[in-house]
Scaffold this active site. Structure first.
Site, mmCIF file in Angstrom:
data_model
loop_
_atom_site.group_PDB
_atom_site.id
_atom_site.type_symbol
_atom_site.label_atom_id
_atom_site.label_comp_id
_atom_site.label_asym_id
_atom_site.label_seq_id
_atom_site.Cartn_x
_atom_site.Cartn_y
_atom_site.Cartn_z
ATOM 1 C CG HIS A 128 -0.265 -0.188 2.518
ATOM 2 N ND1 HIS A 128 0.107 -1.426 2.966
ATOM 3 C CD2 HIS A 128 0.120 0.682 3.484
ATOM 4 C CE1 HIS A 128 0.690 -1.323 4.147
ATOM 5 N NE2 HIS A 128 0.717 -0.044 4.484
ATOM 6 C CG HIS A 184 0.708 5.342 4.266
ATOM 7 N ND1 HIS A 184 -0.061 5.204 5.396
ATOM 8 C CD2 HIS A 184 1.518 4.252 4.244
ATOM 9 C CE1 HIS A 184 0.278 4.086 6.029
ATOM 10 N NE2 HIS A 184 1.232 3.490 5.351
HETATM 11 P P1 5GP Z 1 1.662 0.399 7.360
HETATM 12 O O1 5GP Z 1 2.008 0.579 8.807
HETATM 13 O O2 5GP Z 1 1.628 -1.066 7.029
HETATM 14 O O3 5GP Z 1 2.491 1.208 6.416
HETATM 15 O O4 5GP Z 1 0.218 1.003 7.162
HETATM 16 C C1 5GP Z 1 -0.938 0.349 7.517
HETATM 17 C C2 5GP Z 1 -1.962 1.427 7.696
HETATM 18 O O5 5GP Z 1 -3.215 0.785 7.782
HETATM 19 C C3 5GP Z 1 -1.790 2.255 8.970
HETATM 20 O O6 5GP Z 1 -1.655 3.615 8.636
HETATM 21 C C4 5GP Z 1 -3.052 1.984 9.763
HETATM 22 O O7 5GP Z 1 -3.535 3.131 10.388
HETATM 23 C C5 5GP Z 1 -4.008 1.477 8.710
HETATM 24 N N1 5GP Z 1 -4.987 0.526 9.183
HETATM 25 C C6 5GP Z 1 -4.792 -0.480 10.068
HETATM 26 N N2 5GP Z 1 -5.925 -1.195 10.214
HETATM 27 C C7 5GP Z 1 -6.845 -0.630 9.398
HETATM 28 C C8 5GP Z 1 -8.215 -0.929 9.116
HETATM 29 O O8 5GP Z 1 -8.808 -1.867 9.638
HETATM 30 N N3 5GP Z 1 -8.842 -0.127 8.224
HETATM 31 C C9 5GP Z 1 -8.211 0.932 7.622
HETATM 32 N N4 5GP Z 1 -8.942 1.656 6.761
HETATM 33 N N5 5GP Z 1 -6.921 1.240 7.863
HETATM 34 C C10 5GP Z 1 -6.245 0.466 8.744
#
Ligand code: 5GP
Length: 145
Positions: free
Chosen positions: A107, A109
């Site tokens: 993903h 951001h």
């Molecule tokens: P990462 O830390 O892997 O780069 O980003 C994962 C993102 O997913 C985080 O910014 C977190 O806030 C978001 N996130 C975690 N769980 C959920 C969820 O159940 N729904 C949504 N929409 N975002 C989520």
């Protein structure tokens, strides 16, 4: 979790793609789904995930899928800019837990920035309610229409 672990189809974003977990979407086509981050680092924080691939990180992403996916990241980034008129946009993408990744489906951001608003910490946000997220989502959707 290492950079080379197998893809877990039970991850949160895979569940969102299957429709077994809810999200607040802003954009979807055959290539990508974009939806509001529930722990936003800023108002209008959006995640863009690729569809039809089991890629944990950018390293796993088939080359043929990467270009179309990144085009849709740009499409959504443009809509965030048009809909929310921030002063800047941060795009981040983490690969592997030591790099900060917490959900193991690729993903990007898209985080709007305003000059006078400090950026929230990654992974440290307060959970937002649908009522809080929907006004930003609707402005981004309108910019895509
Ligand atoms: P990462 O830390 O892997 O780069 O980003 C994962 C993102 O997913 C985080 O910014 C977190 O806030 C978001 N996130 C975690 N769980 C959920 C969820 O159940 N729904 C949504 N929409 N975002 C989520």
């Amino acid at each position: 979790m290492t950079l080379h672990a197998p893809y877990d189809p039970g991850n949160i974003f895979a569940q969102i793609l299957r429709g077994t977990l809810p999200c607040i979407p802003v954009y979807e086509d055959d290539v990508a789904l974009a939806f509001m981050d529930v722990f936003p680092q800023a108002d209008g924080h959006v995640l863009v995930i690729p569809k039809q691939v089991e890629a944990r990180t950018i390293l796993d992403m088939p080359e043929t899928h990467l270009g179309p996916y990144m085009q849709q990241v740009q499409t959504v980034a443009r809509a965030v800019e048009k809909g929310l008129t921030p002063d800047g946009l941060v795009l981040t993408q983490f690969n592997g837990a030591p790099a900060g990744q917490t959900v193991f489906h690729l993903h990007v951001h898209i985080i709007p920035r305003w000059s006078d608003v400090p950026l929230g910490r990654h992974g440290d946000g307060k959970m937002a309610t649908p009522d809080q997220l929907e006004p930003f989502a609707s402005r981004i959707r309108a910019a895509l229409a």
